[in-house]
Write a protein that holds these residues in place. Structure first.
Motif, short mmCIF file in Angstrom:
data_model
loop_
_atom_site.label_atom_id
_atom_site.label_comp_id
_atom_site.label_asym_id
_atom_site.label_seq_id
_atom_site.Cartn_x
_atom_site.Cartn_y
_atom_site.Cartn_z
N ARG A 117 -25.54 10.80 57.13
CA ARG A 117 -25.52 12.05 56.03
C ARG A 117 -23.81 11.76 55.61
O ARG A 117 -22.91 12.05 54.50
N LEU A 118 -22.93 10.77 55.95
CA LEU A 118 -21.63 10.93 55.82
C LEU A 118 -21.18 8.91 55.32
O LEU A 118 -20.91 9.11 54.99
N PHE A 119 -22.33 8.56 55.45
CA PHE A 119 -22.71 7.16 55.29
C PHE A 119 -23.84 6.67 53.89
O PHE A 119 -24.90 7.27 54.56
N ARG A 120 -23.50 6.59 52.62
CA ARG A 120 -24.68 6.14 51.59
C ARG A 120 -24.67 4.27 51.56
O ARG A 120 -24.15 4.02 51.23
N ILE A 121 -25.64 4.26 52.15
CA ILE A 121 -26.45 2.34 52.24
C ILE A 121 -27.55 2.68 51.37
O ILE A 121 -27.96 3.15 51.67
N VAL A 122 -27.12 1.50 50.37
CA VAL A 122 -28.24 1.31 49.57
C VAL A 122 -29.80 0.91 50.86
O VAL A 122 -30.00 -0.10 51.49
N PRO A 123 -31.14 1.74 50.10
CA PRO A 123 -32.34 1.47 50.34
C PRO A 123 -32.30 0.35 50.90
O PRO A 123 -33.46 -0.23 52.30
N GLU A 124 -32.83 -1.36 50.36
CA GLU A 124 -33.12 -2.35 49.77
C GLU A 124 -32.66 -3.25 50.92
O GLU A 124 -32.69 -4.20 51.55
N ALA A 125 -31.27 -2.63 51.22
CA ALA A 125 -30.74 -3.48 52.97
C ALA A 125 -31.61 -3.00 54.32
O ALA A 125 -31.28 -3.92 55.02
N GLY A 126 -32.42 -1.89 54.63
CA GLY A 126 -33.70 -1.37 55.01
C GLY A 126 -32.50 -1.28 56.55
O GLY A 126 -32.69 -1.87 57.52
N CYS A 127 -31.72 -0.60 56.82
CA CYS A 127 -30.67 -0.48 57.56
C CYS A 127 -31.07 0.68 58.09
O CYS A 127 -31.43 1.65 57.66
N GLU A 128 -31.31 0.71 59.71
CA GLU A 128 -31.61 1.43 60.49
C GLU A 128 -29.98 2.44 60.97
O GLU A 128 -29.72 0.69 62.36
N ALA A 129 -29.73 3.30 61.78
CA ALA A 129 -28.90 3.71 62.50
C ALA A 129 -28.92 3.41 63.83
O ALA A 129 -30.19 4.19 63.89
N GLN A 130 -27.63 3.31 64.71
CA GLN A 130 -27.49 3.41 66.11
C GLN A 130 -27.10 4.99 66.28
O GLN A 130 -26.39 5.33 65.02
N ALA A 131 -27.11 5.00 67.83
CA ALA A 131 -26.57 6.52 68.10
C ALA A 131 -24.95 6.18 67.75
O ALA A 131 -24.51 5.24 68.36
N PRO A 132 -24.26 7.47 67.53
CA PRO A 132 -22.84 7.00 67.13
C PRO A 132 -21.68 7.38 68.32
O PRO A 132 -23.08 7.94 69.34
N GLN A 133 -20.24 6.40 68.62
CA GLN A 133 -20.46 6.70 69.22
C GLN A 133 -19.04 7.59 69.26
O GLN A 133 -17.91 7.33 68.80
N LEU A 134 -18.68 9.10 69.48
CA LEU A 134 -17.67 9.56 68.89
C LEU A 134 -16.64 9.55 70.70
O LEU A 134 -16.91 10.14 71.23
N ASP A 192 -11.76 8.61 66.67
CA ASP A 192 -12.57 8.01 66.73
C ASP A 192 -13.58 7.59 66.52
O ASP A 192 -14.45 8.39 68.21
N ALA A 193 -14.11 7.15 65.79
CA ALA A 193 -15.72 7.00 65.70
C ALA A 193 -16.71 5.65 65.09
O ALA A 193 -16.21 5.07 64.92
N ASP A 194 -17.37 5.43 66.11
CA ASP A 194 -18.32 3.98 66.29
C ASP A 194 -19.63 3.88 65.50
O ASP A 194 -20.00 4.83 66.23
N TYR A 195 -19.47 3.78 64.09
CA TYR A 195 -21.42 3.78 63.55
C TYR A 195 -21.59 2.12 63.33
O TYR A 195 -20.68 0.94 62.96
N ARG A 196 -22.54 2.14 63.43
CA ARG A 196 -23.74 1.09 64.21
C ARG A 196 -25.08 0.92 63.06
O ARG A 196 -25.59 1.75 63.43
N TRP A 197 -25.35 0.14 61.97
CA TRP A 197 -26.70 0.11 61.88
C TRP A 197 -27.06 -1.43 62.09
O TRP A 197 -26.09 -2.91 61.71
N GLN A 198 -28.33 -1.94 62.11
CA GLN A 198 -29.62 -2.75 62.00
C GLN A 198 -30.17 -2.61 60.63
O GLN A 198 -30.64 -2.07 60.16
N CYS A 199 -29.38 -4.22 60.48
CA CYS A 199 -30.52 -3.76 59.02
C CYS A 199 -31.36 -5.77 58.72
O CYS A 199 -31.12 -6.67 58.87
N ALA A 200 -32.64 -4.86 57.70
CA ALA A 200 -33.30 -6.20 58.19
C ALA A 200 -32.51 -7.31 56.36
O ALA A 200 -33.76 -8.21 56.61
N ARG A 201 -31.92 -6.28 55.78
CA ARG A 201 -31.74 -7.78 55.02
C ARG A 201 -30.34 -7.39 54.27
O ARG A 201 -29.63 -6.55 52.78
N PRO A 202 -29.09 -7.62 55.31
CA PRO A 202 -28.01 -7.28 55.06
C PRO A 202 -27.15 -7.70 53.45
O PRO A 202 -26.64 -8.12 53.26
N SER A 203 -27.90 -8.81 53.11
CA SER A 203 -27.51 -9.97 52.10
C SER A 203 -27.62 -8.36 51.26
O SER A 203 -26.74 -8.90 49.80
#
Length: 165
Positions: free
Chosen positions: A77-94, A111-122
């Motif tokens: 909801r907070l960060f828009r990432i291009v769908p082509e990257a195939g990123c899946e959000a992990q649970a954030p740490q607040l 302080d908030a840490d967000y992480r995504w695992q991306c199939a196509r980070p390029s």
């Protein structure tokens, strides 16, 4: 391991980040792309998110804290990432004293840490944020980025909520 090294390099590359100033209406984002991981660290005074930065004193303020946390727990909801990257959000740490019941009457930050695992980070070439829409008291966000192509910095505003690399 590479992600940790990237974060260290980012911190060392910008001495001002070693002791960030507490400025109302301003936030800081550290963005790192390392392998298949996209990581974002958000740091901001609570005033820019809530309108106060102390322990809540009324039911309305307690509800505002709950609503803020609910919003911050939704990275897509907070960060828009291009769908082509195939990123899946992990649970954030607040992290903030306001969530731990140890908030006093001082200047509190989040302080908030967000992480995504991306199939196509390029495919990652930038990121859009809705932080300004979600938290209208935010007026600017200072950004530091490190990724495969190097380092960049910039400033986001409500009129320019996109950071490209």
């Amino acid at each position: 391991m590479r992600f940790a090294l990237s974060c260290i390099a980012l911190a060392l590359a910008s001495p001002a980040w070693a002791a960030p100033a507490h400025v109302h209406g301003e936030a800081r984002l550290e963005i790192a792309v390392d392998g298949n991981t996209l990581a974002i660290h958000l740091e901001t005074p609570l005033d820019g998110l809530l309108g106060f930065e102390r322990a809540p004193r009324s039911p309305a303020e307690r509800q505002a804290v709950t609503a803020m946390r609910t919003t911050l727990e939704q990275p897509d909801r907070l960060f828009r990432i291009v769908p082509e990257a195939g990123c899946e959000a992990q649970a954030p740490q607040l992290e903030s004293p306001i969530f731990e019941g140890s908030a006093g009457d001082g200047h509190l930050d989040l302080d908030a840490d967000y992480r995504w695992q991306c199939a196509r980070p390029s495919a990652l070439r930038g990121i859009d944020t809705t932080l300004f829409a979600e938290f209208p008291r935010l007026k600017r966000i200072e950004v530091e980025f490190v990724g495969p192509a190097g380092q960049r910095s910039g400033r986001l505003t409500p009129a320019r909520p996109r950071f490209a690399w």
